[in-house]
Write an enzyme that holds these catalytic residues in place. Structure first.
Site, short mmCIF file in Angstrom:
data_model
loop_
_atom_site.label_atom_id
_atom_site.label_comp_id
_atom_site.label_asym_id
_atom_site.label_seq_id
_atom_site.Cartn_x
_atom_site.Cartn_y
_atom_site.Cartn_z
CG ASP A 18 -1.61 1.27 1.48
OD1 ASP A 18 -2.32 1.70 0.56
OD2 ASP A 18 -1.45 1.87 2.56
CG ASP A 51 -1.24 2.28 6.82
OD1 ASP A 51 -1.18 3.37 7.40
OD2 ASP A 51 -1.58 2.17 5.63
CG ASP A 75 -4.36 -1.13 3.15
OD1 ASP A 75 -4.73 -0.95 1.98
OD2 ASP A 75 -3.58 -0.35 3.74
#
Length: 632
Positions: A330, A522, A526
């Site tokens: 991410d 995080d 996600d």
């Protein structure tokens, strides 16, 4: 895993058990030596050796008997029992006693090694807070942390653990985060800073407004992870368990045939000679080195990771992380700091653009929203903000004092068919529209984490990971900018949570046999991808609870370089496991052949078995040493 006081009791019980075993081994050795020193014969000789035997292995025989009653016949206790009782039957008393003494020495080394590995993981139990100083009516009350509520004010004095997650409202101190992150350098905490439970206040006095109750706090989550860390077995561990289940009966049957068949078919062969060889064969066949060293290697691997501030939810993930083909990151909060700031406002009415953007994002805690509110710098009357609708992955729609405001990316403008001037500025772009009329654009930029470049270099150039990918809900321009800086070839921008799942599924579907796809993230959005990937790694310091919950490993200090460190630990652990399996099986086969032909005695067999176990244990403990993986 025991609770706090029970944990201490268990630790004391294990320590006392080890001490008792050492005393019994020592006493057995003294009695054994006395049988050689003093000239004793007949029944007295039998009694002295029997005393030494009971001192050394009485508990082994007892365990074997209990297991037989339960239907668990073929284990190492049974093997040791049948071997030593058989040796007594053919009057080989010294061998019988020595087999048991050496076996128990091996057990002692095994338990000592396990305890060493356990300590590296259970040292995390020290982060459990005993109390909290609750401020009430200007007075401090020492209370149980589980009774403290959200928004209560607690006081943490010098040397005390921070009992609950919160935000510093008053004071300044250096906070020791090593129990959580593995980092030895204290972090400065000032008013407005977030602090995590389990850290220690090294100086000064802090007043903290509690943001999470104990059950949801960082320390509580970590303790839960530690409790379940070794509950999930790897494929290798399951194989070894099954192997031992079939291997042990097979070697017992082989030993029985070795004792019976040669005296029946070979002229002049004595039953006592072949029985001795069969017993030696059984000693050699004991799978202790294999059964002990493989789980211990994984246990040590988990311990080594915890020393680096990385928590694993199961040893099976070490196996997954040892053969990674694709690492998917991410962007925001993982590769970048997630600390945004407004760089530019494009439009004629810049103050109005900024005001509407900040008000539309008034209820959001997203880093972009925080940057907009900080740039606006004025108090927002939230009563004026109504009917806020979030358009996932695009932005927000809000009624502000009777005016409909849209604040989001280009996709949001297109969804509402608003004509806008597409900007080519570098960064995150927030377009603003008022009553379906385009007002302007705000340019927000994020900064890379200090070790983001290092982890990409490590994965691509040193660990030769085939695919290093970045996913983000951010604009194509912002994503392209970050990817170019880091040297990431594959990236996907303007993604909705469902699209992140689709892309991850694609990589999982296309991966090579026995390879894995891992995801590092995080945010709340996600969580589905973290759960879907072969192994999900969450940033535990600033990461959302949902992400930490869904992940299989947690990096406590949010340092992306530790993704590479974790892969190295996993590869080292699996290398050790393979070494131990090859070494143990190879030596076993060699000595089984020697034993069957009478080349090696029972004494030699025991030395070989204990020696192999001891070497395998020492090798397994190498997985604990991970300091060379951490960037100095």
């Amino acid at each position: 895993m025991c609770e706090h006081k029970e944990h201490e009791h268990c630790h004391e019980h294990n320590h006392n058990g080890q001490k008792s075993l050492l005393l019994r081994i020592s006493a057995a050795i003294l009695v054994f030596i006395s049988a050689f020193v003093f000239p004793i014969e007949g029944i007295l000789k039998f009694i002295v050796y029997a005393i030494a035997y009971v001192l050394a292995g009485g508990d082994v025989i007892l365990r074997a008997a209990k297991n037989i009653i339960k239907g668990q016949v073929f284990d190492e206790n049974f093997l040791m029992g049948i071997v030593t009782i058989g040796a007594f039957a053919i009057k080989e008393y010294p061998e019988a006693v020595m087999v048991m003494i050496l076996y128990q020495i091996g057990e002692y080394f095994q338990h000592t090694a396990v305890e060493k590995s356990r300590k590296s993981i259970q040292s995390l139990m020290d982060i459990r807070p005993d109390y909290a100083n609750l401020e009430k009516d200007g007075k401090l009350q020492k209370v149980d942390p589980s009774t403290v509520k959200k928004n209560d004010i607690i006081v943490v004095k010098t040397g005390e653990k921070i009992p609950l997650d919160g935000v510093v409202t008053e004071g300044c101190a250096l906070v020791d985060t090593s129990a959580l992150t593995g980092e030895s350098v204290p972090v400065e905490a000032n008013a407005g800073d977030s602090v995590l439970s389990g850290c220690i206040n090294t100086n000064g006095l802090l007043k903290i407004s509690v943001t999470k109750e104990f059950g949801e706090s960082t320390v509580s989550k970590i303790l839960e992870l530690v409790e379940h860390a070794t509950s999930k077995k790897t494929k290798t561990e399951n194989f070894i368990t099954k192997f031992a289940r079939y291997y042990t009966p097979a070697v017992v049957a082989g030993a029985l045939l070795l004792a019976v068949i040669p005296p029946l078919f070979i002229e002049g062969a004595e039953f006592s000679t072949w029985l001795y060889r069969a017993l030696t064969f059984l000693v050699i066949s004991c799978p202790c080195a294999l059964v002990i060293s493989v789980p211990l290697s994984f246990f040590a691997g988990i311990g080594g990771a915890s020393k680096c501030g990385i928590l694993l939810k199961g040893s099976n993930y070490l196996e997954v992380l040892s053969h990674v083909e694709t690492v998917i990151f991410d962007k925001t909060g993982t590769l970048t700091k997630g600390v945004f700031s407004v760089n530019k406002v494009i439009g004629e009415k810049s103050e109005e653009i900024l005001k509407y953007a900040a008000m539309a994002e008034a209820y959001s805690s997203h880093p972009v929203a925080a940057a907009l509110k900080e740039a606006y710098g004025k108090n927002i009357d939230e009563h004026l903000v109504k009917n806020v609708t979030e358009h996932a992955g695009k932005g927000v729609e809000a009624d502000i004092d009777g005016t409909v405001i849209l604040a989001g990316n280009a996709a949001l403008m297109e969804e509402f068919n608003i004509e806008y001037n597409k900007s080519d500025e570098q960064g995150t772009l927030v377009y603003i529209a008022k009553d379906n009329q385009y007002l302007g654009c705000i340019v927000i930029s994020d900064t890379l984490k200090d070790d983001a470049q290092d982890v990409i270099n490590e994965l691509k150039n040193k660990q030769h990971v085939k695919n290093v990918v970045m996913l983000t809900g951010d604009s194509q321009t912002a994503a392209e900018n970050i990817a170019a800086k880091l040297g990431i070839d594959k990236f996907y921008a303007q993604l909705l949570p469902a699209q992140k799942v689709e892309i991850t599924e694609k990589f999982i579907h296309e991966k090579s046999k026995n390879k894995s796809v891992i995801f590092v993230g995080d945010g709340i959005n996600d969580a589905p991808v973290l759960a879907l990937a072969d192994a999900g790694i969450a940033m535990g310091g600033l990461g959302s609870d949902a992400a930490v919950e869904a992940a299989d490993a947690v990096i406590m200090d949010d340092n992306p370089l530790k993704v590479s460190v974790l892969i190295k630990i996993a590869q080292k652990t699996m290398s050790i496991v393979k070494e131990n399996i090859a070494f143990a099986i190879g030596i076993k086969i060699l000595f089984l052949i020697f034993g069957a032909f009478g080349v090696i005695t029972m004494w030699g067999a025991v030395f070989a078995d204990v020696g192999v176990t001891f070497i395998a244990i020492l090798n397994a403990l190498r997985a604990l040493h991970t300091s060379d993986f951490i960037k100095q």
